[in-house]
Motif scaffolding. Structure first.
Motif, short mmCIF file in Angstrom:
data_model
loop_
_atom_site.label_atom_id
_atom_site.label_comp_id
_atom_site.label_asym_id
_atom_site.label_seq_id
_atom_site.Cartn_x
_atom_site.Cartn_y
_atom_site.Cartn_z
N ALA A 206 39.32 37.37 38.77
CA ALA A 206 38.79 38.16 37.65
C ALA A 206 37.70 39.09 38.16
O ALA A 206 36.73 38.66 38.78
N ASN A 207 37.88 40.38 37.91
CA ASN A 207 36.94 41.39 38.37
C ASN A 207 36.14 41.91 37.17
O ASN A 207 36.64 42.71 36.37
N THR A 208 34.90 41.43 37.05
CA THR A 208 34.10 41.80 35.89
C THR A 208 33.60 43.23 35.97
O THR A 208 33.26 43.84 34.95
N GLY A 209 33.59 43.81 37.17
CA GLY A 209 33.05 45.15 37.32
C GLY A 209 33.92 46.24 36.72
O GLY A 209 33.41 47.25 36.23
N ASP A 210 35.25 46.06 36.77
CA ASP A 210 36.14 47.11 36.26
C ASP A 210 37.19 46.59 35.28
O ASP A 210 38.20 47.26 35.02
N SER A 211 36.98 45.37 34.76
CA SER A 211 37.89 44.80 33.75
C SER A 211 39.33 44.75 34.26
O SER A 211 40.26 45.22 33.58
N THR A 212 39.51 44.17 35.43
CA THR A 212 40.85 44.01 35.98
C THR A 212 41.01 42.60 36.53
O THR A 212 40.03 41.86 36.69
N VAL A 213 42.25 42.25 36.82
CA VAL A 213 42.57 41.03 37.55
C VAL A 213 43.34 41.44 38.79
O VAL A 213 44.32 42.19 38.72
N SER A 214 42.87 40.98 39.96
CA SER A 214 43.57 41.25 41.22
C SER A 214 44.55 40.11 41.49
O SER A 214 44.24 38.93 41.24
N VAL A 215 45.73 40.47 42.03
CA VAL A 215 46.75 39.48 42.37
C VAL A 215 46.97 39.54 43.87
O VAL A 215 47.35 40.58 44.42
#
Length: 227
Positions: free
Chosen positions: A169-178
């Motif tokens: 979970a990437n709180t900085g840019d509202s994404t999830v990395s896979v």
């Protein structure tokens, strides 16, 4: 995808990729025993040979949701297998009414196929029909007036190898990395509508749930399509 592009797709009657994937086709073939001959169901065995000459593959474009916004739409291809698989189904041993002989009885059966076997990013990603197999052959004894039959499953496409992913979970840019753990490589970045705070995976590993604590919101990621 831009709104104009989406409008063009909708005008061409593209629909969303919602047809269920089915990689297998079950069959049941009745076997009529010639008069004067018998088959002992307890010792009977079935054998099948098959031809895929009348089978074809069609790649159908369809739409997938790639992000939280209505215009976040992408194109995938539903790989559909259509036609017939011709089966030569045999049962043995067949003996005369005196228990003599050791022959077989065979019938030709055409199994009709029309199903999506998987979704792909590649429009030319059709399966190799030489890899089709027949599994789970069972000789079913006659009952209540029905003839003896053979059941089985045509495996059009084997189950794909299960990949192992790590979701962050990437709180900085509202994404999830896979991240693909086999090669330790980033394979996808999934955009979300709000800041992700926690992640959880279902017991069957089919979905990842993303909690957005401050927004009272949960996003759901399909772990097969990574969308």
């Amino acid at each position: 995808m831009k709104k104009n592009d989406l409008s063009d797709l909708q005008e061409n009657c593209f629909c969303f990729c919602d047809e269920e994937i089915s990689r297998e086709a079950p069959f049941q073939v009745p076997i009529d025993i010639p008069e004067g001959f018998t088959i002992d169901s307890a010792e009977a065995a079935a054998a099948v040979t098959w031809s895929t000459d009348n089978l074809s593959c069609i790649s159908e474009p369809c739409l997938i949701q790639t992000g939280p916004e209505p215009e976040d739409i992408g194109v995938q291809y539903a790989v559909r297998v259509q036609g017939t698989v011709t089966l030569l189904v045999s049962v043995s041993p067949v003996r005369n009414q005196y228990g003599q002989g050791d022959g077989a009885v065979s019938v030709i059966y055409n199994a009709e196929i029309d199903q999506v076997v998987y979704y792909s990013d590649n429009p030319d990603d059709c399966p190799d029909f030489s890899g089709i197999t027949i599994e789970n052959l069972v000789v079913v004894p006659p009952f209540y007036g029905s003839p003896l039959s053979v059941t089985g499953t045509i495996v059009l496409v084997p189950e794909p190898d299960q990949r192992s992913y790590v979701f962050t979970a990437n709180t900085g840019d509202s994404t999830v990395s896979v991240i693909d753990t086999d090669v330790n490589t980033l394979v996808s970045t999934i955009s979300l509508s709000d800041i992700p705070t926690d992640l959880g995976v279902t017991l069957d590993k089919a979905y990842t749930y993303v909690l957005h604590r401050n927004a009272n919101l949960v996003s759901i990621i399909n772990n097969e399509t990574l969308t």
